[in-house]
Design a protein around this motif. Structure first.
Motif, short mmCIF file in Angstrom:
data_model
loop_
_atom_site.label_atom_id
_atom_site.label_comp_id
_atom_site.label_asym_id
_atom_site.label_seq_id
_atom_site.Cartn_x
_atom_site.Cartn_y
_atom_site.Cartn_z
N GLY A 3 0.85 -1.00 0.23
CA GLY A 3 -0.41 0.35 -0.02
C GLY A 3 0.69 1.24 0.47
O GLY A 3 0.32 2.62 -0.70
N VAL A 44 -2.93 8.30 1.62
CA VAL A 44 -3.17 6.88 1.69
C VAL A 44 -1.52 6.44 1.47
O VAL A 44 -1.71 5.23 3.19
CB VAL A 44 -3.49 6.17 0.54
CG1 VAL A 44 -3.04 5.10 0.01
CG2 VAL A 44 -4.83 5.78 0.23
N PHE A 48 -0.90 3.65 5.31
CA PHE A 48 -0.11 2.45 5.38
C PHE A 48 1.48 3.10 6.00
O PHE A 48 1.71 1.83 6.66
CB PHE A 48 0.40 2.10 3.87
CG PHE A 48 -0.64 1.86 3.61
CD1 PHE A 48 -1.14 -0.14 3.97
CD2 PHE A 48 -1.81 2.25 2.63
CE1 PHE A 48 -2.97 -0.19 3.00
CE2 PHE A 48 -2.87 1.48 1.75
CZ PHE A 48 -3.51 0.76 2.59
#
Length: 123
Positions: A3, A44, A48
């Protein structure tokens, strides 16, 4: 890591016309197009990245004997600092070589993705 790496690779797409159009809104609203894409990619990446540290510490505990934990954690923590020093040098070298601003994002992301199978084999 997957990710995290994909978020880095996706960041390089910020200048693509279809991404700008996809995230663009009508009117003169601030924070549209490229800004929204970069914000999404960074959020994002942060999600992660936040999961990395607990997983990394658990991995160190799982693969090292008790007497090696201090050294293992020291190497783990040092790796982040070394990366923070080396990445700007890498970006400068890429810029001097004539690469665009997108190059460091996708190249580092691809290295992370390539590391995943190696990690799974080793661990």
């Amino acid at each position: 890591l997957i990710g995290w790496s994909l978020a880095g690779v996706a960041t390089a797409g910020a200048g693509q016309p279809w991404i700008i159009d996809w995230f663009e809104t009508t009117g003169d609203a601030p924070g549209t197009g490229t800004y929204r894409w970069l914000l999404l990619c960074r959020v994002v990446l942060g999600v992660f990245e936040a999961g990395h540290w607990p997983c990394a510490l658990l991995t160190v505990r799982a693969v090292l004997p008790p007497q090696g934990l201090a050294l293992g954690n020291g190497i783990l923590q040092s790796g982040a600092s070394i990366g923070a020093v080396l990445v700007p040098l890498y970006i400068e070298a890429a810029e001097r070589a004539g690469f665009s601003w997108e190059f460091p994002f996708w190249s580092i992301g691809l290295v992370g993705l390539a590391w995943v199978p190696v990690w799974l084999i080793v661990i």
